[in-house]
Structure formats: structure tokens, C-alpha cells
Design a protein around this motif. Structure first.
Motif, mmCIF file in Angstrom:
data_model
loop_
_atom_site.group_PDB
_atom_site.id
_atom_site.type_symbol
_atom_site.label_atom_id
_atom_site.label_comp_id
_atom_site.label_asym_id
_atom_site.label_seq_id
_atom_site.Cartn_x
_atom_site.Cartn_y
_atom_site.Cartn_z
ATOM 1 N N ARG A 18 0.857 -1.178 0.000
ATOM 2 C CA ARG A 18 0.000 0.000 0.000
ATOM 3 C C ARG A 18 0.894 1.228 0.000
ATOM 4 O O ARG A 18 2.113 1.122 0.107
ATOM 5 C CB ARG A 18 -0.901 0.018 1.238
ATOM 6 N N SER A 19 0.287 2.383 -0.095
ATOM 7 C CA SER A 19 1.055 3.625 -0.063
ATOM 8 C C SER A 19 1.607 3.872 1.333
ATOM 9 O O SER A 19 1.201 3.233 2.321
ATOM 10 C CB SER A 19 0.169 4.801 -0.472
ATOM 11 N N VAL A 20 2.532 4.814 1.418
ATOM 12 C CA VAL A 20 3.088 5.213 2.710
ATOM 13 C C VAL A 20 1.978 5.625 3.666
ATOM 14 O O VAL A 20 1.915 5.168 4.818
ATOM 15 C CB VAL A 20 4.101 6.369 2.518
ATOM 16 N N VAL A 21 1.087 6.486 3.204
ATOM 17 C CA VAL A 21 0.044 6.998 4.093
ATOM 18 C C VAL A 21 -0.921 5.891 4.512
ATOM 19 O O VAL A 21 -1.390 5.868 5.659
ATOM 20 C CB VAL A 21 -0.706 8.184 3.430
ATOM 21 N N GLU A 22 -1.203 4.954 3.624
ATOM 22 C CA GLU A 22 -2.100 3.855 3.997
ATOM 23 C C GLU A 22 -1.433 2.911 4.983
ATOM 24 O O GLU A 22 -2.104 2.355 5.866
ATOM 25 C CB GLU A 22 -2.552 3.091 2.749
#
Length: 236
Positions: A87-91
Motif C-alpha cells: 500500500r502507499s506510505v500513508v495507507e
């Protein structure tokens, strides 16, 4: 109620017939940073996992200052090689909040704040798997700290990092302590231990040889193994 104190009495972890650590008697309480040290194979990781509750107790007792379910919810663990989700960094950072039932928009907003705080704001929507080792460790710390745990366990979080990344991680750890999180951390780095430790737990062959204030350990280690370790000698 608070997680602390954590009290281990005769606590033992083993796999098949091999004792990984124990029996150990140890109490963790108060504020600050406990550094767990010892030669390779001494049982540092096993002790952290045992105290955290992810290594099965095969003997003795382990007690928290609150009920077990509450204690688990108020702790976090950062591994030496952190796992990055696809997933993305923020997720990745928001994931613990989502598990806690926080709405996606609110979780992402708080995760963005943390991403910026750890210097990954511009990489917030990038895939976490593409991060460097130091960036992954900072993400893992943010993911652990976003829920403001009372106790955070860290297993040699700077072992494979360069000086700059280590300095950045240590700064984040200092901020966590200032915010009220109790740290229990293993390291093989004597310099790092001297910089961070309020108290030291020294392990040798799965047993605790010393558990004392950091100044006492570094200036007047009591056991022969600890004396050799502080000198930089090979300890078997």
C-alpha cells in the motif's frame, strides 16, 4: 489502567527443547528507555517478544498493570526488518487506526500529519515497498506511534542504517519518550546505548546477568560477562 508495571517472574520462552530466554525475573516501570544488550544469540529478541506477549510463555509468570486485552491494545512493536504492506506510505501509517475502527478519511488525515513529521510527506502516496531502509524504519515508527502506545518495543531498529538515518530515528524516539511512551529497545550499538539508555538489561546465554541504571552498568558492570562486553571483548 496503565500497562506498567510489567513484571516477569521466572518467565521462560522455548522452542521444542531449546530455551530461547529464561527463566528471567524483571520489572519494567517508570518512564524513559530500557536498553536490552548482550552478545549475539543472548536472547534479546526473544525477551522483547516475551514481554510484549507475542512469544508464548512456556514457564513462569508475566503480569501487566492492567488486563491482558487492554495491555495488548496499549503496546506496539517495531521489528528490526519492518514489514511493509503493498500500500502507499500513508495507507501503511493509517492502518492501525483503521483496525481501531477510525474512519478512513480521519485515519488518512492523521497519517499524513505523521508522514510529514517523519520527513515522508512528499512520498505519502508512493508505494511503501519502494522506500529505503531508513525510510522504512521511520514509517514503521510512525505506524507504531500513531496510536500513542504506552509502551513501545523496538528490536534493533537502527541495525542496518547509516549515521544520518540513525540520528533521525533517535530523534523520533526522544520525541516519543517526551510524549509519554515507555521504550524497551534492544541494540548491539554501544554508542547508541550510552546515548539513549536510562537503564540497561544485559543478557547472556538467555539469562539476565544485570538490570540496572545505565550509568552504573557502563561505569561499574558487576558480572564478568558484562565487564568484557563493555570493554568490547568477544563474549561467548
Amino acid at each position: 489502567m496503565a500497562v506498567l508495571p510489567i513484571r516477569a517472574k521466572g518467565a521462560t520462552a522455548r522452542r521444542r527443547s531449546k530455551v530461547l530466554v529464561g527463566p528471567v525475573d524483571l520489572t519494567i516501570e517508570g518512564a524513559g528507555i530500557t536498553i536490552v544488550m548482550g552478545p549475539n544469540g543472548a536472547g534479546k529478541t526473544s525477551l522483547l517478544k516475551l514481554l510484549h506477549g507475542i512469544e508464548r510463555l512456556r514457564g513462569g509468570h508475566l503480569h501487566y498493570g492492567c488486563a491482558l486485552a487492554e495491555a495488548r491494545a496499549k503496546q506496539a512493536f517495531v521489528f528490526q526488518t519492518p514489514v511493509m504492506m503493498r500500500r502507499s506510505v500513508v495507507e501503511n501509517i493509517a492502518y492501525p487506526l483503521r483496525l481501531a475502527g477510525i474512519k478512513r478519511a480521519d485515519a488518512r488525515m492523521r497519517a499524513y500529519t505523521w508522514a510529514t513529521r517523519i520527513g515522508l510527506g512528499e512520498a505519502a502516496e508512493r508505494a511503501a515497498l519502494g522506500l529505503s531502509g531508513g525510510e522504512r524504519q521511520k514509517l514503521a515508527l510512525a505506524r507504531a506511534l500513531i496510536r500513542a502506545p504506552e509502551v513501545l518495543f523496538l528490536d534493533e531498529p537502527c541495525a542496518a542504517l547509516d549515521g544520518r538515518a540513525t540520528r533521525e530515528i533517535e530523534a523520533l524516539l526522544g520525541e516519543a519518550v517526551a510524549a509519554g511512551t515507555r521504550l524497551i529497545m534492544s541494540t548491539h550499538d554501544m554508542g547508541q546505548a550510552r546515548r539513549l539508555a536510562d537503564e540497561v538489561v544485559f543478557l547472556h546465554k538467555g539469562r539476565i546477568e544485570e538490570a540496572t541504571a545505565a550509568t552504573t552498568f557502563f561505569e561499574r558492570p558487576a558480572s564478568e560477562a558484562a565487564q568484557a562486553f563493555v570493554r568490547g571483548d568477544i563474549v561467548e
